[in-house]
Design an enzyme around this catalytic site. Sequence first.
Site, short mmCIF file in Angstrom:
data_model
loop_
_atom_site.label_atom_id
_atom_site.label_comp_id
_atom_site.label_asym_id
_atom_site.label_seq_id
_atom_site.Cartn_x
_atom_site.Cartn_y
_atom_site.Cartn_z
N HIS A 136 0.98 5.29 1.21
CA HIS A 136 0.31 6.13 2.22
C HIS A 136 0.92 7.53 2.18
O HIS A 136 2.16 7.66 2.18
CB HIS A 136 0.46 5.53 3.62
N ASP A 157 -2.43 1.00 8.48
CA ASP A 157 -1.15 1.59 8.05
C ASP A 157 -0.03 1.26 9.03
O ASP A 157 0.82 2.10 9.34
CB ASP A 157 -1.28 3.11 7.87
N SER A 205 4.98 6.94 2.15
CA SER A 205 5.47 5.63 2.59
C SER A 205 4.90 4.53 1.71
O SER A 205 3.77 4.63 1.24
CB SER A 205 5.06 5.36 4.05
N ASN A 215 0.85 -1.18 0.00
CA ASN A 215 0.00 0.00 0.00
C ASN A 215 0.89 1.24 0.00
O ASN A 215 1.99 1.23 0.54
CB ASN A 215 -0.90 0.01 1.24
#
Length: 197
Positions: free
Chosen positions: A108, A144, A135, A106
């Site tokens: 972020h 997260d 990130s 993912n």
Amino acid sequence: MLSLVVLISGGGSNLRALLEAAEDAEFPARVVAIGADRDADGLDLGEEYGIPTFTVPFSSFPDREAWGDELLAQVQQWEPDLVILSGLMRLLPARVVQALSPRLLNTHPAYLPEFPGAHGVRDALAAGVQESGASIIVVDEGVDAGPILAQERVAVLPGDTEHSLHERIKTVERRLLVQAVLDIANGNLELKEQSRA
């Protein structure tokens, strides 16, 4: 050659960065399918680049678990090496994360562990910090909270709005994501199984 399934909710700017990188024959990864949880603008990139798309609308299911099961089934039929959440604005059920992690990444828009959650850019501005960041993480069952693969600071400028700061962060996110995929493909970045409590 790594195969990627990219999941989106919006315009797919990170997805476009991966597709553009993959136009280089030397780039060791290809997007094999694009999925979304709604009728997202980024699905048009599938038509533009000749890549299959699928939609699993959250509203079509009685709960998050049922939606997650169908999303997982759609993803797994492509047998991807990596699944990338590229602006997918919905938390995945735990069993989906367990099935795909650690090959589930993912992006972020904050320098984690600072400002996790759906409003990382807004939260950074509200906190009055001088720097935020971008990130790339391995998704785990927290919000997260997974292992950080890459990150970079982004300055908060005087007069920044949520939009202006987010646009600068997105530029860094795209570069970090492409580099992380390249590093994974080349064996320079190792994805480790997380121990289950």
